[in-house]
Design a protein around this motif. Structure first.
Motif, PDB file in Angstrom:
ATOM      1  N   TYR A 162       0.640  -0.881   0.229  1.00 29.43           N
ATOM      2  CA  TYR A 162       0.184   0.151   0.069  1.00 29.43           C
ATOM      3  C   TYR A 162       0.799   1.134  -0.085  1.00 29.43           C
ATOM      4  CZ  TYR A 162      -3.568  -3.791   1.910  1.00 29.43           C
ATOM      5  OH  TYR A 162      -4.268  -4.466   1.502  1.00 29.43           O
ATOM      6  N   VAL A 163       0.539   2.157  -0.959  1.00 32.13           N
ATOM      7  CA  VAL A 163       1.198   3.457  -1.119  1.00 32.13           C
ATOM      8  C   VAL A 163       0.147   4.417  -0.839  1.00 32.13           C
ATOM      9  CG1 VAL A 163       2.570   5.454  -2.206  1.00 32.13           C
ATOM     10  CG2 VAL A 163       3.084   2.969  -3.199  1.00 32.13           C
ATOM     11  N   CYS A 164       0.400   5.268   0.878  1.00 35.50           N
ATOM     12  CA  CYS A 164      -0.773   6.316   1.181  1.00 35.50           C
ATOM     13  C   CYS A 164      -0.057   7.990   1.375  1.00 35.50           C
ATOM     14  CB  CYS A 164      -1.027   5.578   2.225  1.00 35.50           C
ATOM     15  SG  CYS A 164      -1.031   4.137   3.209  1.00 35.50           S
ATOM     16  N   CYS A 165      -1.278   8.609   1.296  1.00 35.89           N
ATOM     17  CA  CYS A 165       0.038   9.853   1.984  1.00 35.89           C
ATOM     18  C   CYS A 165      -1.107  10.565   2.449  1.00 35.89           C
ATOM     19  CB  CYS A 165       0.524  10.209   0.184  1.00 35.89           C
ATOM     20  SG  CYS A 165      -0.972  10.954  -1.153  1.00 35.89           S
ATOM     21  N   THR A 166      -1.265  12.070   2.606  1.00 37.85           N
ATOM     22  CA  THR A 166      -2.113  13.140   2.654  1.00 37.85           C
ATOM     23  C   THR A 166      -1.917  13.693   1.688  1.00 37.85           C
ATOM     24  OG1 THR A 166      -0.502  13.871   4.437  1.00 37.85           O
ATOM     25  CG2 THR A 166      -1.550  12.228   5.323  1.00 37.85           C
ATOM     26  N   VAL A 167      -3.595  14.652   1.878  1.00 31.52           N
ATOM     27  CA  VAL A 167      -2.950  15.778   0.623  1.00 31.52           C
ATOM     28  C   VAL A 167      -4.481  16.971   1.396  1.00 31.52           C
ATOM     29  CG1 VAL A 167      -3.547  16.642  -1.768  1.00 31.52           C
ATOM     30  CG2 VAL A 167      -2.481  15.160  -1.247  1.00 31.52           C
ATOM     31  N   ALA A 168      -3.860  17.962   1.875  1.00 29.94           N
ATOM     32  CA  ALA A 168      -4.555  19.551   1.905  1.00 29.94           C
ATOM     33  C   ALA A 168      -5.576  19.918   0.466  1.00 29.94           C
ATOM     34  CB  ALA A 168      -3.989  20.116   1.904  1.00 29.94           C
ATOM     35  N   PRO A 169      -6.717  19.711   1.125  1.00 30.64           N
ATOM     36  CA  PRO A 169      -8.350  20.233   0.216  1.00 30.64           C
ATOM     37  C   PRO A 169      -7.766  21.157  -0.313  1.00 30.64           C
ATOM     38  CG  PRO A 169      -8.874  19.657   2.572  1.00 30.64           C
ATOM     39  CD  PRO A 169      -7.050  19.129   2.976  1.00 30.64           C
ATOM     40  N   MET A 170      -7.836  21.571  -1.815  1.00 31.79           N
ATOM     41  CA  MET A 170      -7.940  22.733  -2.169  1.00 31.79           C
ATOM     42  C   MET A 170      -6.500  22.187  -3.162  1.00 31.79           C
ATOM     43  SD  MET A 170     -10.826  23.765  -1.927  1.00 31.79           S
ATOM     44  CE  MET A 170     -10.654  25.392  -2.899  1.00 31.79           C
ATOM     45  N   ASN A 171      -5.999  21.261  -2.583  1.00 30.80           N
ATOM     46  CA  ASN A 171      -4.334  22.118  -3.108  1.00 30.80           C
ATOM     47  C   ASN A 171      -4.367  20.925  -4.363  1.00 30.80           C
ATOM     48  OD1 ASN A 171      -1.187  21.368  -4.027  1.00 30.80           O
ATOM     49  ND2 ASN A 171      -1.130  21.098  -1.798  1.00 30.80           N
ATOM     50  N   ILE A 172      -5.043  21.542  -5.890  1.00 31.80           N
ATOM     51  CA  ILE A 172      -5.352  20.931  -7.086  1.00 31.80           C
ATOM     52  C   ILE A 172      -3.537  20.278  -7.507  1.00 31.80           C
ATOM     53  CG2 ILE A 172      -5.987  21.538  -9.031  1.00 31.80           C
ATOM     54  CD1 ILE A 172      -8.320  23.684  -7.420  1.00 31.80           C
ATOM     55  N   LEU A 220     -11.018  11.111   5.229  1.00 30.74           N
ATOM     56  CA  LEU A 220     -10.562  12.807   4.764  1.00 30.74           C
ATOM     57  C   LEU A 220     -10.620  12.930   6.590  1.00 30.74           C
ATOM     58  CD1 LEU A 220     -10.984  15.369   4.121  1.00 30.74           C
ATOM     59  CD2 LEU A 220     -13.057  15.669   3.538  1.00 30.74           C
ATOM     60  N   LYS A 221      -9.915  13.465   7.081  1.00 23.93           N
ATOM     61  CA  LYS A 221      -9.698  13.365   8.609  1.00 23.93           C
ATOM     62  C   LYS A 221      -8.681  14.566   8.888  1.00 23.93           C
ATOM     63  CE  LYS A 221     -11.223   8.977   9.261  1.00 23.93           C
ATOM     64  NZ  LYS A 221      -9.836   7.574   9.583  1.00 23.93           N
ATOM     65  N   GLU A 222      -9.009  14.799  10.700  1.00 24.14           N
ATOM     66  CA  GLU A 222      -8.126  15.258  10.520  1.00 24.14           C
ATOM     67  C   GLU A 222      -6.792  14.935  10.717  1.00 24.14           C
ATOM     68  OE1 GLU A 222      -9.147  18.056  13.701  1.00 24.14           O
ATOM     69  OE2 GLU A 222     -10.537  18.877  12.982  1.00 24.14           O
ATOM     70  N   LYS A 223      -5.784  15.578  11.239  1.00 29.09           N
ATOM     71  CA  LYS A 223      -4.305  15.052  10.601  1.00 29.09           C
ATOM     72  C   LYS A 223      -3.477  16.151  11.566  1.00 29.09           C
ATOM     73  CE  LYS A 223      -3.621  11.169  10.225  1.00 29.09           C
ATOM     74  NZ  LYS A 223      -3.702  10.288  10.744  1.00 29.09           N
ATOM     75  N   TYR A 224      -1.638  16.257  11.858  1.00 30.73           N
ATOM     76  CA  TYR A 224      -1.064  17.599  12.091  1.00 30.73           C
ATOM     77  C   TYR A 224      -1.737  18.200  12.743  1.00 30.73           C
ATOM     78  CZ  TYR A 224      -0.115  14.736   7.431  1.00 30.73           C
ATOM     79  OH  TYR A 224       0.615  13.867   6.749  1.00 30.73           O
ATOM     80  N   ALA A 225      -2.134  17.825  13.886  1.00 32.44           N
ATOM     81  CA  ALA A 225      -2.741  18.623  14.896  1.00 32.44           C
ATOM     82  C   ALA A 225      -3.937  19.326  14.562  1.00 32.44           C
ATOM     83  CB  ALA A 225      -1.632  19.526  15.837  1.00 32.44           C
ATOM     84  N   GLY A 226      -4.970  19.007  13.810  1.00 32.43           N
ATOM     85  CA  GLY A 226      -5.986  18.968  13.830  1.00 32.43           C
ATOM     86  C   GLY A 226      -6.493  19.974  12.177  1.00 32.43           C
ATOM     87  N   LEU A 227      -5.415  19.613  11.127  1.00 33.95           N
ATOM     88  CA  LEU A 227      -5.419  19.833   9.776  1.00 33.95           C
ATOM     89  C   LEU A 227      -6.198  18.878   9.394  1.00 33.95           C
ATOM     90  CD1 LEU A 227      -1.994  21.544   9.158  1.00 33.95           C
ATOM     91  CD2 LEU A 227      -3.542  22.595   9.463  1.00 33.95           C
ATOM     92  N   GLN A 228      -7.313  19.713   7.859  1.00 30.41           N
ATOM     93  CA  GLN A 228      -8.139  18.275   7.560  1.00 30.41           C
ATOM     94  C   GLN A 228      -7.183  17.813   6.638  1.00 30.41           C
ATOM     95  OE1 GLN A 228     -10.642  16.956   7.440  1.00 30.41           O
ATOM     96  NE2 GLN A 228     -11.809  18.302   9.181  1.00 30.41           N
TER      97      GLN A 228
END
Length: 237
Positions: free
Chosen positions: A145-155, A171-179
């Motif tokens: 499995y290859v996983c990553c996180t991306v900020a919403p609106m980061n097209i 879609l979760k809160e990560k990094y101290a509360g960032l979506q």
């Protein structure tokens, strides 16, 4: 040093095509890696759209807990991409996408990917992704499995991940509360068939959460009246 890729790239400021190459990065490259990260963050209008790595995190990757590939014009680093073998803890992305505990060690993260502003528009992030994923089998362990996180609106980052056939699984809160979107690609059993296609506005996170709870995954973009909407669909297993 083994070259992983060679080609030409356009410097958008000089309007000039230049030869470039890719190679693996090592501990001795750390100072210039951090310089490039700082330059890229400085150029971003939204600083929190990129989750920067601390020195300790770069050291973790470069000390055989992942790998990094850099793109060079002559001897100048112009961009890089990283894969990270994560610690198995409560923040592990495998939990967020519903993996059982025994599968967590099969997860590797696509970490930071940066390109200097003057070399954007060359699909360099995508080329770096292709090269680094070809290097993945050279690691000692096998990963599914290859996983990553991306900020919403980061097209741009979302486009990069969709191009690699990754999909939004949560879609979760990560990094101290960032979506953050959590995206994944199953290398052994990639998704290929979908039904029940719907779209959600890029900024309508509530609707997106609802679709994800109903078993949809995010698979791409659709332009509606000039605005990006995320395409959701149900996997056909």
């Amino acid at each position: 040093m083994k070259l992983l890729h060679e080609g030409t790239i356009t410097n958008q400021v000089l309007h000039k095509k230049l030869p470039f190459s890719m190679k693996r990065l090592y501990l001795e490259d750390l100072p210039v890696i951090e310089q490039i990260q700082a330059k890229v963050i400085e150029s971003l209008p939204e600083k929190d759209s990129l989750q920067a790595l601390a020195t300790e995190e770069f050291l973790f990757i470069l000390n055989e807990r992942g790998l990094m590939v850099g793109a060079f014009v002559e001897d100048e680093l112009i961009g890089f991409r990283a894969l990270l073998i994560p610690e198995i803890d409560e923040e592990h992305l495998g939990w967020d996408i519903g993996l059982p505990p025994e599968q967590l060690r099969k997860v590797i993260y696509q970490e930071i990917s940066v390109v200097l502003p003057e070399y954007r528009g060359n699909r360099l992030q995508q080329k770096l992704a292709e090269v680094i994923m070809k290097e993945l089998p050279n690691l000692e362990e096998e990963y599914r499995y290859v996983c990553c996180t991306v900020a919403p609106m980061n097209i741009p980052s979302l486009k990069d991940k969709f191009t690699q056939a990754m999909h939004i699984a949560a879609l979760k809160e990560k990094y101290a509360g960032l979506q953050r979107y959590i995206l994944v690609k199953d290398l052994e059993n990639p998704l290929g068939h979908y039904s029940d296609h719907v779209t959600a506005k890029l900024d309508d996170l509530e609707k997106q959460q609802e679709l994800l709870r109903e078993g949809y995954v995010g698979i791409g973009f659709q332009l509606v009246q000039g605005f990006h909407e995320i395409q959701f669909a149900k996997p056909v297993l």
